[in-house]
Design a protein around this motif. Structure first.
Motif, mmCIF file in Angstrom:
data_model
loop_
_atom_site.group_PDB
_atom_site.id
_atom_site.type_symbol
_atom_site.label_atom_id
_atom_site.label_comp_id
_atom_site.label_asym_id
_atom_site.label_seq_id
_atom_site.Cartn_x
_atom_site.Cartn_y
_atom_site.Cartn_z
ATOM 1 N N ARG A 89 -16.734 -0.191 18.382
ATOM 2 C CA ARG A 89 -15.269 -0.273 18.347
ATOM 3 C C ARG A 89 -14.887 -1.738 18.361
ATOM 4 N NH1 ARG A 89 -11.896 2.194 22.680
ATOM 5 N NH2 ARG A 89 -13.423 1.193 24.037
ATOM 6 N N GLU A 111 -11.484 6.141 15.563
ATOM 7 C CA GLU A 111 -12.482 6.003 16.622
ATOM 8 C C GLU A 111 -13.076 4.600 16.682
ATOM 9 O OE1 GLU A 111 -14.773 6.851 12.899
ATOM 10 O OE2 GLU A 111 -12.848 7.479 13.774
ATOM 11 N N ARG A 112 -12.826 3.787 15.678
ATOM 12 C CA ARG A 112 -13.372 2.426 15.626
ATOM 13 C C ARG A 112 -12.425 1.385 16.208
ATOM 14 N NH1 ARG A 112 -18.561 3.603 15.156
ATOM 15 N NH2 ARG A 112 -19.177 4.460 13.117
ATOM 16 N N GLY A 114 -10.324 -0.287 19.184
ATOM 17 C CA GLY A 114 -10.137 -0.380 20.619
ATOM 18 C C GLY A 114 -8.675 -0.606 20.963
ATOM 19 N N ALA A 282 -11.330 -2.949 24.377
ATOM 20 C CA ALA A 282 -12.705 -2.920 23.877
ATOM 21 C C ALA A 282 -13.437 -4.160 24.351
ATOM 22 C CB ALA A 282 -12.698 -2.837 22.353
#
Length: 290
Positions: A89, A111-112, A114, A282
């Motif tokens: 991420r 989903e990647r 943050g 992230a």
């Protein structure tokens, strides 16, 4: 400088500034070399900035197929950069036209992402363009500036289609028309790929209803930052864009134009770090040697 290869074989470059947690930065323009971003007013003192030169700009190669300049097709390049950096991420910051690219990326790869910071981002991907009247209304806020009387007629003519782009109205894009802003504008001509910019938002680039529907379910925290005197987008339009996201913060930088890190670097960095450093941001290390 670091190089990676896009899925179609085009060699792309990026520039690394600072140390710390990774923050991938997508430039605007559209299709302007990332050099104009500098260190984002000192944000590199808090984050390791990875500034992407989009294909055909800066040190990145010109693609064989000019159609790949289209915004939705550039999403593949952003994903290739993430894979190259080795991060599951990544936090993203996007400026101006780059905001639409970031939104399309977040819609395709939620989903990647943050955290996502959209800085004076033009929300074309959401079907929310800044109108000529938006820009003129923001410009009229500057009526007390010493350059206004000379600059406004040229700006109005450009926006109404009766005149060409004129460097005389560059001050409207800056909250402060000082030496830093003048130096920033002086480098602009060498940083744009005009051919690529014409393709960026061409037919098929955006599907606003589909993008809004997907982003309505995005769980990543989002910051939408507007400049108080920016016309594209004005704060009200940026607020509408923020409302699309379920987990968004909205902020207006006082006195700022389209390049807020130039207008008040301390305010800008303080607000961005407050967002990026909140628990849950992230923090995954990169395995790439950048």
């Amino acid at each position: 400088m670091p190089i990676f290869t896009a899925p179609d074989g085009t060699e792309l470059t990026y520039h690394v500034r600072g140390e710390g947690a990774l923050l991938v930065v997508l430039p605007g323009g559209p299709m302007r070399a990332s050099a104009y971003l500098g260190d984002l007013g000192g944000l590199a003192g808090h984050r390791r900035l990875v500034l992407l030169d989009l294909r055909g700009t800066g040190n990145s190669a010109v693609p064989d197929d000019p159609a790949t300049y289209r915004c939705d097709r550039l999403v593949d390049d952003v994903e290739a950069l993430r894979a190259h950096l080795g991060s599951a991420r990544m936090d993203l910051l996007a400026h101006s036209a780059g905001g639409s690219l970031a939104m399309l990326y977040a819609a395709r790869y939620p989903e990647r992402v943050g955290r996502l910071a959209l800085v004076t981002a033009t929300p074309w991907a959401l079907g929310m363009p800044a109108t000529g009247e938006d820009r003129l209304a923001a410009a009229r806020l500057r009526a007390g500036e010493p350059w206004f009387e000379d600059a406004f007629p040229a700006f109005e003519a450009w926006l109404t289609g009766t005149g060409d782009f004129d460097p005389a109205f560059a001050p409207f894009f800056h909250g402060r028309w000082d030496e830093a802003a003048k130096e920033h504008e002086a480098r602009a001509d060498d940083q744009f790929n005009d051919e690529a910019g014409d393709v960026y938002g061409s037919e098929g680039a955006y599907d606003p209803p589909a993008t809004r529907a997907v982003l309505a379910g995005l769980t990543a925290p989002v910051l939408v930052l507007a400049g108080e005197v920016d016309g594209g987008p004005r704060p009200a339009l940026a607020r509408r864009a923020a409302d699309v996201f379920p987990n968004a913060e909205f902020a207006v930088q006082p006195g700022a134009g389209h390049y807020p890190w130039l207008d008040d670097p301390e305010w800008f960095v303080r607000r961005l770090t407050a967002f990026l450093d909140t628990d849950g941001a992230a923090r995954e290390p990169s395995t790439a040697d950048v």
